[in-house]
Design an enzyme around this catalytic site. Structure first.
Site, PDB file in Angstrom:
ATOM      1  N   LYS A 274      11.725  -9.739   6.568  1.00 38.61           N
ATOM      2  CA  LYS A 274      11.761 -10.736   5.440  1.00 38.61           C
ATOM      3  C   LYS A 274      12.433 -12.280   5.903  1.00 38.61           C
ATOM      4  CE  LYS A 274      13.315  -7.481   1.882  1.00 38.61           C
ATOM      5  NZ  LYS A 274      12.133  -7.592   1.111  1.00 38.61           N
ATOM      6  N   ARG A 348       9.256   3.019  -1.934  1.00 36.96           N
ATOM      7  CA  ARG A 348       8.485   4.290  -2.105  1.00 36.96           C
ATOM      8  C   ARG A 348       9.035   4.833  -0.243  1.00 36.96           C
ATOM      9  NH1 ARG A 348       4.298  -0.143  -3.057  1.00 36.96           N
ATOM     10  NH2 ARG A 348       6.145  -1.411  -2.563  1.00 36.96           N
TER      11      ARG A 348
END
Ligand code: BES
Ligand code: ZN
Ligand code: ZN
Length: 499
Positions: A274, A348
């Site tokens: 990130k 996920r």
């Protein structure tokens, strides 16, 4: 290193205060405590509301307000009239539901009480704002963000009374408020404190002397079970990932509601690292798991009507020589393979294995997962409500009903059929992100997760709380930091689930 002898050393004082203080049930106005009065402006006139206020008393209070030239713009006013004490607090004018307004009034009352160093408060219904909602906000108002400071000078009220007919409801609300304090604390705690191992310790300590059954899997156990999807996220970190499941028996043991939370205790993105700005906020990526643990905390004190299974996947998404590389293929617990095209879409991957494990092991009737899954949901819905996804309209209607009732707004996002095929990979069974042109980030996250519950008979819904889990001050009634969002809805869903 953060030094401590027990994780309890850092629990907020508000949490301990609430477990020690007796919340009284009382009628009418109090002769001894400060009586909370909500003040709103209608057609440029001040309107006072509180149970037990008759017309004569209202007029006397309004006269006093006039004499003191108080405007509801200033947050609060203290008055002594008829030998009784009144704390007048201006109602928020933010456009939101009565539940949130009640909570905000309680928060503001706590602020006024602390500022004036008052020691007691009596709370009653203030027109459409319910005493229990005001009480909940009042308790949260004593959460002062000092848990990790070396000094805490907050003073807590010694006496709190609430006007309600229903003692059971008051006890439950007090329990909920305590669970909320726990959730918010877990969220705000730094990532070098709330590690996956710490999540496991806290769960063990919280539930060891309760009737709940606790199951904790670490890296080794997950390897043996073939949870390659979850473990792919853990590869970049030294800490042991934990799958924690807490089973609480309900009154009716023929039905089970499972609550599943994303517990990424820090999300650096993995090899798809990130950007630097705001990266410290990624300690909040365990907010779903915090809400689920909070629900377990609540249901070990308040027996649920049906069985409740609370499961969370706790892991750090870091970078290291063993970290998953973009393009790697892993095999999930359900035997399906996944091409990991972006290591930052890790939530996920964790939930895929936790969900398929939970549906297989516990055979639930309803599963709700809660996760800070996508930044994109913030662009769609902002900070005022969560994204909810499910293929069953009935489940969506049920959750919307619960959400409104508990004051945690959510919006049903569609599973567009055109996008279903976008979870399939050329190389493996699935891929964890769709091609860039598809966009629809929250829906793609939901569609991916659906693949891991779809073979089971259960109803299932996914809550994307990336926009509501923390820093929701933009909505005007939340404060900064962890919001505890989801706890009330998860509890409400388990309590109202009958069918
Ligand atoms: N934890 C983030 C989602 C997030 C972002 C939550 C900002 C709260 C605030 C999640 O793991 C993530 O990084 N998602 C990616 C998905 C993308 C790679 C498909 C995102 O949102 O960019
Ligand atoms: Zn991520
Ligand atoms: Zn994440």
């Amino acid at each position: 290193m953060l030094v401590y002898s027990s994780w309890k050393d850092y629990l907020p004082k508000s949490f301990l205060w609430l477990s020690q203080i007796k919340i009284e049930q009382a009628k009418g106005l109090s002769d001894t405590s400060w009586n909370l009065i909500a003040v709103r402006t209608e057609n440029e006139q001040l309107v006072l509301s509180s149970g037990g206020l008759d017309a004569a008393l209202k007029t006397r209070l309004l006269n006093e307000i006039d004499t003191q030239s108080w405007t509801a713009g200033e947050k609060s006013l203290r008055l002594n009239v008829d030998g009784k004490k009144f704390l007048l607090v201006a109602q928020s004018s933010v456009k939101t539901g009565a539940v949130q307004l009640g909570r905000q009034l309680g928060l503001d009352a706590a602020g006024a009480l602390s500022k004036a160093k008052l020691k007691d408060l009596h709370i009653s219904d203030c027109d459409q704002l319910l005493a229990l909602d005001i009480f909940e906000g009042f308790v949260l108002g004593f959460e002062d963000g000092t848990a990790f400071k070396s000094k805490n000078t907050t003073e807590f009220p010694q006496r709190v009374s609430v006007q309600t007919q229903d003692k059971d409801a008051l006890n439950k609300r007090s329990q909920l408020a305590q669970s909320l304090l726990l959730v918010k604390w877990l969220q705000d705690a730094p990532a070098n404190f709330i590690t996956p191992e710490q999540f496991a310790h806290i769960s063990q300590d919280l539930f060891k002397s309760t009737a709940a059954e606790l199951l904790i899997l670490g890296r080794k156990e997950m390897q043996a079970l073939g949870m390659g999807s979850f473990l792919s996220v853990a590869q970049g970190a030294d800490s042991d990932p934990k799958l924690i499941a807490i089973k609480i028996k309900g009154q009716d043991t023929s039905k089970t509601v499972a609550l599943v939370g994303k517990g990424v205790t820090f999300d650096a993105g993995g090899i798809n690292i990130k950007a630097s700005a705001g990266l410290e906020e990624m300690k909040y990526d365990m907010s779903g798991a915090a809400a689920v643990l909070g629900a377990a905390h609540y249901f070990t004190a308040v027996k649920p009507p049906v069985n409740v299974v609370c499961a969370l996947g706790a892991v750090e998404n870091l970078l290291g020589p063993d970290a998953t590389k973009p393009g790697d293929v892993v095999k999930a617990y359900n035997g399906k393979t996944i091409e990991i095209l972006n290591t930052d879409a890790e939530g996920r991957l964790v939930l895929a294995d936790v969900l398929s494990y939970v549906v297989e092991k516990f055979d639930p009737d309803l599963v709700i997962d809660i996760a800070t899954l996508t930044g994109a949901v913030i662009f769609g819905l902002g900070h005022a409500g969560a994204g909810m996804m499910t293929k069953d309209q009935k489940t969506a209607d049920f959750l919307k009903h619960v959400a409104t009732r508990v004051g945690e707004p959510m919006w049903h996002l569609p599973f567009w059929p055109e996008l279903e095929s976008e979870v399939s990979s050329q190389l493996a069974d699935y891929k964890n992100i769709a091609k860039a042109s598809v966009k629809a980030g929250p829906i793609m996250g939901g569609l991916f997760l659906r693949e891991f519950v779809k073979d089971h008979r259960c109803e299932w819904a996914h809550l994307d709380v990336a926009g509501t889990a923390w820093s929701c001050a933009a909505t005007g009634y939340h404060t900064n930091g962890g919001s505890g969002f989801g706890l009330r809805a998860l509890i409400g869903a388990a309590e109202l689930y009958h069918s």
